[in-house]
Design an enzyme around this catalytic site. Structure first.
Site, PDB file in Angstrom:
ATOM      1  N   LYS A  24       0.843  -1.201   0.000  1.00 55.23           N
ATOM      2  CA  LYS A  24       0.000   0.000   0.000  1.00 55.23           C
ATOM      3  C   LYS A  24       0.877   1.249   0.000  1.00 55.23           C
ATOM      4  O   LYS A  24       1.945   1.216  -0.587  1.00 55.23           O
ATOM      5  CB  LYS A  24      -0.942  -0.036   1.190  1.00 55.23           C
ATOM      6  CG  LYS A  24      -1.576  -1.393   1.445  1.00 55.23           C
ATOM      7  CD  LYS A  24      -2.427  -1.921   0.298  1.00 55.23           C
ATOM      8  CE  LYS A  24      -2.875  -3.340   0.608  1.00 55.23           C
ATOM      9  NZ  LYS A  24      -3.962  -3.836  -0.165  1.00 55.23           N
TER      10      LYS A  24
HETATM   11  C1  LIG Z   1      -4.768  -4.887   0.642  1.00 55.05           C
HETATM   12  C2  LIG Z   1      -6.204  -4.710   0.785  1.00 55.05           C
HETATM   13  C3  LIG Z   1      -6.895  -5.253   1.873  1.00 55.05           C
HETATM   14  C4  LIG Z   1      -6.214  -6.101   2.898  1.00 55.05           C
HETATM   15  O1  LIG Z   1      -5.261  -5.387   3.637  1.00 55.05           O
HETATM   16  P1  LIG Z   1      -4.342  -6.185   4.682  1.00 55.05           P
HETATM   17  O2  LIG Z   1      -3.766  -5.101   5.533  1.00 55.05           O
HETATM   18  O3  LIG Z   1      -3.297  -6.889   3.877  1.00 55.05           O
HETATM   19  O4  LIG Z   1      -5.213  -7.100   5.430  1.00 55.05           O
HETATM   20  C5  LIG Z   1      -8.258  -5.028   1.962  1.00 55.05           C
HETATM   21  N1  LIG Z   1      -8.911  -4.311   1.047  1.00 55.05           N
HETATM   22  C6  LIG Z   1      -8.281  -3.765  -0.018  1.00 55.05           C
HETATM   23  C7  LIG Z   1      -9.056  -2.956  -1.001  1.00 55.05           C
HETATM   24  C8  LIG Z   1      -6.904  -3.969  -0.192  1.00 55.05           C
HETATM   25  O5  LIG Z   1      -6.295  -3.449  -1.264  1.00 55.05           O
END
Ligand SMILES: *Cc1c(COP(=O)(O)O)cnc(C)c1O
Length: 379
Positions: free
Chosen positions: A180
């Site tokens: 992210k």
């Molecule tokens: C990456 C992501 C998640 C999950 O995030 P984590 O911190 O890895 O659990 C959930 N929703 C979206 C839209 C994502 O891109």
């Protein structure tokens, strides 16, 4: 080889983690509390509840709102699969809605057809950082007594009508996975203006324990805790929060850099008329967490073949956002037709974009993409 992404971490994060370890307090403690305060303040919300991931955060919010068996939760199929899994963790049914083509987001028009009298919640995803049109969706949900939850996993630093994504009155969940924007290795943050909900979620994330470890530690009396209900272990560590505090300070610079690099892509790919490029919607700004382009119908090339061609030309890419309803994990489920979701999932790819990427690298990726498309670009 140009990678598709790389987190931006430096010596300050190393020092912050090392200091935390030297302090002897490594589990959830004072740094987590400070990260919660700073992060919620940064996104203009009242409460921050740090959790182990965005996935556990979504699970916790749905659980704390009392959503469960028999309830329906509307989600986009077009999202990382965690969005659609969250309702299943609480025994509810995920109901897939289609998305709008340019923002790749849910809208009132795509949500309305799948609402039933069992709909308890809508989880709106700000797709790879692209803000959804929140006001109209919130109005729609409020009118029907439906809880609106924002999956802001990728959206730290994006804005909606001049305010950061995550602002009150929204309840939003962020991810700090390295894929992210800002990262703590693993981690997530729920933000909400609802103090009672926040307090309950803080207890639930640590086994529903009545006293936190730091409260017990700072008390000069013997404290016997109580467990009033079933809880979870969704805690973030202080080591992660220490890294997060440093990363949060860098967030504005991260966004500025990504937007600068995205402009270079536009300058060099804009001429490829049948390539759909991401851009700010009228209601906000994206952080370009990922730079996803869609191959228009006049580009006569298979997306996966194109990705292979780019890889052999030294450019790593990823498929665009996935369609959860097409995965075996959701086989046998029914959903209304999702034509835009399926088009985007089949025809999109994510190009490299990361903080330390040079302008020259962006130009070079754009050139290699055009080469790989070769004669197949009509105009
Ligand atoms: C990456 C992501 C998640 C999950 O995030 P984590 O911190 O890895 O659990 C959930 N929703 C979206 C839209 C994502 O891109």
């Amino acid at each position: 080889m140009i990678p598709v992404m790389r987190p931006w971490l430096g010596e300050e994060e190393v020092t912050a983690a090392a200091e935390t370890i030297r302090s002897g307090w490594v589990a959830q403690g004072p740094r987590v509390s400070e990260f919660e305060r700073r992060f919620s303040g940064h996104v203009h919300n009242d409460e921050g509840i740090a959790v182990s991931s965005c996935t556990t955060g979504l699970h916790l919010v749905l659980h704390a709102l009392g959503i469960g068996p028999g309830d329906e939760v509307i989600v986009p199929s077009l999202s990382f699969i965690a969005t659609a899994n969250a309702p299943r963790y609480v025994g509810a049914t995920p109901v897939f809605a289609d998305v709008e083509l340019h923002t790749q987001n849910l809208t009132v028009e795509t949500i309305a057809p799948v609402v039933t009298d069992r709909t308890r919640s809508v989880v709106v995803v700000h797709q790879i950082g692209m803000p959804a049109d929140l006001d109209s969706i919130r109005q729609f949900c409020d009118d029907r007594g439906i809880h609106l939850i924002e999956d802001a996993a990728c959206a730290a630093g994006s804005t909606y009508r001049g305010s950061p994504i995550g602002s009150a009155p929204g309840t939003a969940v962020f991810s700090f996975h390295p894929r992210k924007i800002l990262t703590t290795g693993e981690g997530g943050m729920i933000v909400t203006p609802d103090g009672a909900l926040a307090e309950r979620m803080r207890r639930l994330r640590q086994h529903a324990m009545s006293v936190s470890a730091s409260d017990r530690h700072s008390s000069d009396r013997v404290v016997i805790e109580e467990y009033a209900e079933m809880g979870f272990n969704f805690r973030m560590t202080d080591i992660q929060a220490a890294v997060g505090l440093v990363q949060l300070q860098k967030l504005p610079e991260m966004i500025e850099r990504r937007r600068f690099l995205a402009d270079i892509y536009r300058d060099h790919l804009g001429e490829v008329g049948s390539l759909m490029l991401p851009s700010d919607p009228p209601h906000g700004t994206t952080n370009y967490q990922s730079y996803s382009v869609m191959l228009g119908s006049s580009i006569d090339v298979n997306r996966d073949d194109l990705m292979r061609r780019l890889l052999s030309a030294g450019v790593s890419t990823r498929r665009g956002v996935m369609a959860s309803h097409l995965e075996p994990a959701f086989a046998g489920g029914t959903s209304s037709p999702l034509p835009v979701t399926e088009l985007l999932a089949a025809r999109s790819l994510i190009l490299p974009l990361y903080h330390e990427m040079s302008s020259d690298d962006v130009v070079s990726v754009a050139r290699r993409l055009k080469d790989a498309l070769g004669g197949e670009v009509a105009g």
